[in-house]
Structures are given as structure tokens and as C-alpha cells.
Design an enzyme around this catalytic site. Structure first.
Site, PDB file in Angstrom:
ATOM      1  N   ASP A 184     -15.506   2.000   7.087  1.00  0.00           N
ATOM      2  CA  ASP A 184     -14.452   2.958   6.733  1.00  0.00           C
ATOM      3  C   ASP A 184     -14.934   3.881   5.619  1.00  0.00           C
ATOM      4  O   ASP A 184     -14.675   5.085   5.640  1.00  0.00           O
ATOM      5  CB  ASP A 184     -13.176   2.223   6.295  1.00  0.00           C
ATOM      6  CG  ASP A 184     -12.169   3.209   5.724  1.00  0.00           C
ATOM      7  OD1 ASP A 184     -11.708   4.076   6.487  1.00  0.00           O
ATOM      8  OD2 ASP A 184     -11.881   3.153   4.513  1.00  0.00           O
ATOM      9  N   ARG A 238     -15.171  12.227   7.408  1.00  0.00           N
ATOM     10  CA  ARG A 238     -13.904  12.904   7.740  1.00  0.00           C
ATOM     11  C   ARG A 238     -13.523  13.885   6.650  1.00  0.00           C
ATOM     12  O   ARG A 238     -13.000  14.969   6.918  1.00  0.00           O
ATOM     13  CB  ARG A 238     -12.785  11.859   7.902  1.00  0.00           C
ATOM     14  CG  ARG A 238     -12.911  11.046   9.177  1.00  0.00           C
ATOM     15  CD  ARG A 238     -11.983   9.836   9.128  1.00  0.00           C
ATOM     16  NE  ARG A 238     -10.616  10.195   8.860  1.00  0.00           N
ATOM     17  CZ  ARG A 238      -9.746   9.429   8.192  1.00  0.00           C
ATOM     18  NH1 ARG A 238     -10.116   8.246   7.732  1.00  0.00           N
ATOM     19  NH2 ARG A 238      -8.514   9.822   7.990  1.00  0.00           N
ATOM     20  N   SER A 264      -7.948   3.372   8.912  1.00  0.00           N
ATOM     21  CA  SER A 264      -8.648   3.304   7.631  1.00  0.00           C
ATOM     22  C   SER A 264      -7.888   2.399   6.653  1.00  0.00           C
ATOM     23  O   SER A 264      -8.454   1.480   6.049  1.00  0.00           O
ATOM     24  CB  SER A 264      -8.770   4.737   7.086  1.00  0.00           C
ATOM     25  OG  SER A 264      -9.103   4.749   5.743  1.00  0.00           O
ATOM     26  N   LYS A 281      -8.859  -1.885   5.664  1.00  0.00           N
ATOM     27  CA  LYS A 281      -9.141  -2.304   4.281  1.00  0.00           C
ATOM     28  C   LYS A 281      -8.138  -3.345   3.804  1.00  0.00           C
ATOM     29  O   LYS A 281      -8.489  -4.299   3.119  1.00  0.00           O
ATOM     30  CB  LYS A 281      -9.075  -1.091   3.348  1.00  0.00           C
ATOM     31  CG  LYS A 281     -10.305  -0.214   3.449  1.00  0.00           C
ATOM     32  CD  LYS A 281     -10.241   0.940   2.490  1.00  0.00           C
ATOM     33  CE  LYS A 281      -9.156   1.907   2.869  1.00  0.00           C
ATOM     34  NZ  LYS A 281      -9.442   3.308   2.697  1.00  0.00           N
ATOM     35  N   HIS A 297       0.855  -1.190   0.000  1.00  0.00           N
ATOM     36  CA  HIS A 297       0.000   0.000   0.000  1.00  0.00           C
ATOM     37  C   HIS A 297       0.886   1.234   0.000  1.00  0.00           C
ATOM     38  O   HIS A 297       1.846   1.320   0.759  1.00  0.00           O
ATOM     39  CB  HIS A 297      -0.902   0.037   1.245  1.00  0.00           C
ATOM     40  CG  HIS A 297      -1.734   1.288   1.295  1.00  0.00           C
ATOM     41  ND1 HIS A 297      -2.913   1.415   0.590  1.00  0.00           N
ATOM     42  CD2 HIS A 297      -1.523   2.476   1.904  1.00  0.00           C
ATOM     43  CE1 HIS A 297      -3.406   2.626   0.800  1.00  0.00           C
ATOM     44  NE2 HIS A 297      -2.579   3.294   1.580  1.00  0.00           N
TER      45      HIS A 297
HETATM   46  N1  URA Z   1      -6.230   6.771   2.531  1.00  0.00           N
HETATM   47  C1  URA Z   1      -7.136   5.985   3.172  1.00  0.00           C
HETATM   48  O1  URA Z   1      -7.478   4.903   2.698  1.00  0.00           O
HETATM   49  N2  URA Z   1      -7.647   6.408   4.334  1.00  0.00           N
HETATM   50  C2  URA Z   1      -7.296   7.583   4.903  1.00  0.00           C
HETATM   51  O2  URA Z   1      -7.801   7.888   5.967  1.00  0.00           O
HETATM   52  C3  URA Z   1      -6.372   8.411   4.230  1.00  0.00           C
HETATM   53  C4  URA Z   1      -5.846   7.977   3.037  1.00  0.00           C
END
Ligand code: URA
Length: 433
Positions: A161, A168, A183, A187, A82
Site C-alpha cells: 500500500d 497514486r 488502502s 492497513k 479510523h
Molecule cells: N488514506 C489512506 O490511507 N489511503 C488512501 O488511499 C487515502 C487516504
């Protein structure tokens, strides 16, 4: 429990129990706790942070709010990567097939562009026919048969999320390290991975502007992963200038194809080799990072990574011929030249991402459609000496749409300094669990 009491406790710096956090997130996901209370909770977290128990409960509630993909325990690890995002960051496209070509399976759920940063899914959709939406069964079966699948977050993966992030985004609570970490990690863990390599970007083109902020974020994400029995390594990498030579959608697919054929810009290849090596070590097919680097380099140079990429494109309905021929661009270009002699600097790399948005290469609002054929070829690197008239950036535009605004941003984003400038180091600290 009452949301009011929990918000007040968090506001006043108290630690909430895991049960309280779970109750809040479950209630929010079910629509029983209203947005305004969760927004107030997010702001309280923004100011007071989260203790490990709170954070663990937040990750686990978001992770279990939807489908958690499970692969059979066949002793063949699944490892993903990621990136926290940047300008010209097309790494996932060559990385997933290169790692798969070395024998590690890569289940990757990727995102679309966010603000000034491009998104892997938007880039893949520049390939005619490429389907980024898959069922869980299709996803799993492709990861097993080909070794990699990159799909969008269309599944019911971490829906809490999705809902929380949208809130947010409009309440100035995105840039909060525990919330970002929860977050991302919820995922990623939902993908059914055994391990994860994090590319945490820092610098003027990243969400984390300083190495210290990136280090904090990386440390929190690594700790979350370790707590959840995942092997996690974070590499901190510089985002002080665009990555590679190209920024845009089709144009970044083309750069990825070059990398997969053993060519491509030096910095892009270095990132693939380094991140890939870490993935191979986590996936237990390389003994150490040196061995990993050698394996990834070989896969790029002997064509096996490129063959894997084409297999992935074909499996996801994409047109392999157009990949072989390089994707077409808009066919209309303007070359921005240096007005004076001097040394190149990128004082705010985000401007280049925003310039791509102006051309139509990204979305200003959710409903916008992307023009895959627009983007930039950046001819210069930070620190490079140029003369007046040296070509700086080739702008691929469509009928001049957004061209003026893009050029204005490029002139702010690519500056010429009278005094020598430095090329930033690509790699920063490494953090492991
Ligand atoms: N990318 C994400 O998946 N979540 C966040 O909170 C910020 C960037």
C-alpha cells in the site's frame, strides 16, 4: 500472465480474476512490475471501478505484503477507529485512552498529516520525548498492559500500500473509492483488530465532499471488513467547519487534554462519546450505544481516561509533566478580527488546514520539519452572529513566518455573510456490516 494484457482488460471494463490481481500486486511489491504499468492499472480502476472479487484480492494482497500483527485469542477484543481526515481532527488522542479506560484494547497505527489535514502522529510528536515508532513486540505488549498504543506506520505493515499510495499520489488516482477503501482497510486489518469504527468525513474540509460520496466509501469499507470477518461500523460526520476550537499540533494536544479532563469543546466531546460508544459495543463491554455513551462520558469525567493517556505517554517515552502543564505554544500571536457585522460561514474549511501549513504546522514537501507550536484558536462557529471587530481567530505564529499567507487563507476560509447562515449537523448516516 502479462501486465499488459491485464491492464488492457481492466481498461476495457472486464473483470479480472483474484489470481490476476494478486499477481499484479505481488509483482509490483517485489519490484518485478514497473511503476508505469501499475500507474496505468490504477487509472483503469479509476475509470472502471472494481468488482467485489477484485477488491477482496487487492485488500488481501496488500494486507499480506508485510507483517500482519497477531494477538493471542484471549477473548478480549481489540478495536480501533479510523478517520478519513479533516481539519482539527484530534479525536484519536483522547479516544484511544478513553476507550482503553473502559476496558477495550486499542491497537492504533496512525498517519502523518496529508495535504490540508493534520496527522495524529505529528500531534503526538509535539509531546517532548514521545516515541511514535515501536517494534511489533513493544506495540503488542503496550496494548496488553496499558490498553492502548498509538504508533506510526514504521513497521513493515502493508508495504504494497505504501508503494501503491506513493504512485497514486503523483498520478491523480488517490480519489478513487475502491483504491482508498483497499488502502485503509488493508492497513487497519494488519493491526490485528477484531473490529473497527470508521469516521467517514464529508463536506468542504474532507476528501469526500458530499454525503453520497462518503456513504459510498463507507459502504465499500464496511463490506471489505465484513468479508474479512471483522466487526465494522461507519459513522458519517460533517467536516463543514473545523472540529473543536484548535488547529495545530501542540495546541490540539492541549485541546485533547481538556477533553480527557471532562472539558473541551462540545463538538469534540460529542465525537469522542459517539465514536467511543460504538467502539465499546464492538468490543462487547457495552450492551448498546446508550450504555457506551454513558461509560465513555464517565471515563472522561472521572479522570480515568486522562490517567490512561498519561500512562500511554509515559510508556512511549513522553514527558508527562509537560502534558500536565499543557504544551507550550510559539508565544507570538496575531488576532484576526471581523471587518464587518454578519454571520459566520466556512465556505472552504480546507483553507484553514492550508493556512496551518503556511505557518509551518504541516509539511508542504516530505522533508519539511513541523513547528509544533504554531496553529489557531478559532473563536467562532458557523452560523454565529458577529459585529465588526469581533475576534475570529487567534493565530499562533513563529516570527511572522508564513503569517501573511495564512491570514489571506483565513480571510477566504472564515467569511462573514450578510444573511443568516446555519450551523451544520455534526452527525450524518450510520452504516454497519
Ligand atoms: N488514506 C489512506 O490511507 N489511503 C488512501 O488511499 C487515502 C487516504
Amino acid at each position: 500472465m502479462r501486465a499488459y494484457d491485464l491492464i488492457m482488460a481492466k481498461r476495457d471494463g472486464e473483470e479480472l480474476s483474484a489470481e490476476a490481481i494478486r499477481w499484479l500486486i505481488d509483482g509490483f511489491t517485489a519490484g518485478e512490475i514497473p511503476d508505469y504499468q501499475i500507474a496505468a492499472f490504477a487509472m483503469a480502476v479509476y475509470f472502471n471501478g472494481m468488482k467485489p472479487v477484485e477488491l477482496g484480492a487487492l485488500v488481501s494482497s496488500m494486507l499480506h505484503s508485510g507483517d500482519v500483527i497477531e494477538f493471542p485469542n484471549d477473548g478480549r477484543p481489540r478495536i480501533d477507529k479510523h478517520s478519513t481526515g479533516g481539519v482539527g481532527d484530534k479525536m484519536s488522542l483522547p479516544l484511544a485512552p478513553a476507550v482503553a479506560a473502559c476496558g477495550v484494547r486499542v491497537p492504533m497505527i496512525a498517519g502523518r498529516g496529508l495535504g490540508h489535514t493534520g496527522g495524529t502522529i505529528d500531534k503526538l510528536e509535539a509531546i517532548p520525548g514521545f516515541q511514535t515508532s515501536r517494534t511489533i513486540e513493544e506495540f503488542k505488549s503496550q496494548v496488553d498492559s496499558i490498553g492502548c498504543c498509538i504508533m506510526s506506520q514504521t513497521l513493515n505493515v502493508a508495504p504494497a500500500d505504501k508503494k501503491f499510495y506513493a504512485l497514486r499520489d503523483v498520478t491523480a488516482t488517490v480519489d478513487c473509492i475502491p483504491l482508498i477503501a483497499a488502502s485503509i482497510m488493508s492497513k487497519k486489518i494488519a493491526e490485528g483488530i477484531d473490529g473497527l469504527v470508521l469516521d467517514v468525513k464529508y463536506g468542504n474540509g474532507a476528501f469526500m465532499q458530499t454525503v453520497e460520496q462518503a456513504q459510498n466509501l463507507a459502504q465499500v469499507m464496511v463490506s471489505i471488513g465484513t468479508e474479512m470477518d471483522k466487526r465494522v461500523v461507519a459513522r458519517l460526520t460533517s467536516m463543514e467547519q473545523p472540529i473543536g476550537r484548535f488547529v495545530g499540533n501542540a495546541i490540539e494536544v492541549n485541546e485533547s487534554i481538556d477533553i480527557l479532563k471532562g472539558a473541551g469543546p462540545t463538538d469534540s466531546r460529542a465525537l469522542i462519546v459517539e465514536l467511543g460508544a460504538e467502539m465499546l459495543v464492538l468490543g462487547e463491554v457495552a450492551q448498546n450505544t446508550e450504555d457506551g455513551r454513558a461509560q465513555i462520558s464517565k471515563a472522561l469525567d472521572d479522570g480515568s481516561a486522562y490517567e490512561k493517556f498519561k500512562a500511554m505517554v509515559e510508556a512511549q517515552g513522553g514527558d508527562v509533566k509537560s502534558v500536565e502543564q499543557h504544551l507550550p505554544l510559539s508565544g507570538q500571536a496575531y488576532v484576526l478580527e471581523a471587518e464587518t457585522a454578519g454571520f459566520i460561514e466556512f465556505p472552504d474549511t480546507r483553507d484553514i488546514g492550508y493556512a496551518a501549513l503556511e505557518l509551518g504546522g504541516g509539511r508542504k514537501k516530505k522533508s519539511d520539519t513541523i513547528d509544533p507550536g504554531v496553529g489557531f484558536e478559532i473563536y467562532v462557529d458557523a452560523g454565529q452572529k458577529v459585529e465588526a471587530g469581533t475576534p475570529l481567530v487567534k493565530v499562533h505564529h513563529r516570527d511572522g513566518n508564513g503569517l501573511e499567507a495564512a491570514i489571506k487563507l483565513l480571510k477566504e476560509g472564515v467569511l462573514i455573510s450578510e444573511t443568516p447562515t446555519e450551523s451544520p449537523e455534526l452527525f450524518g448516516p450510520r452504516i454497519e456490516g
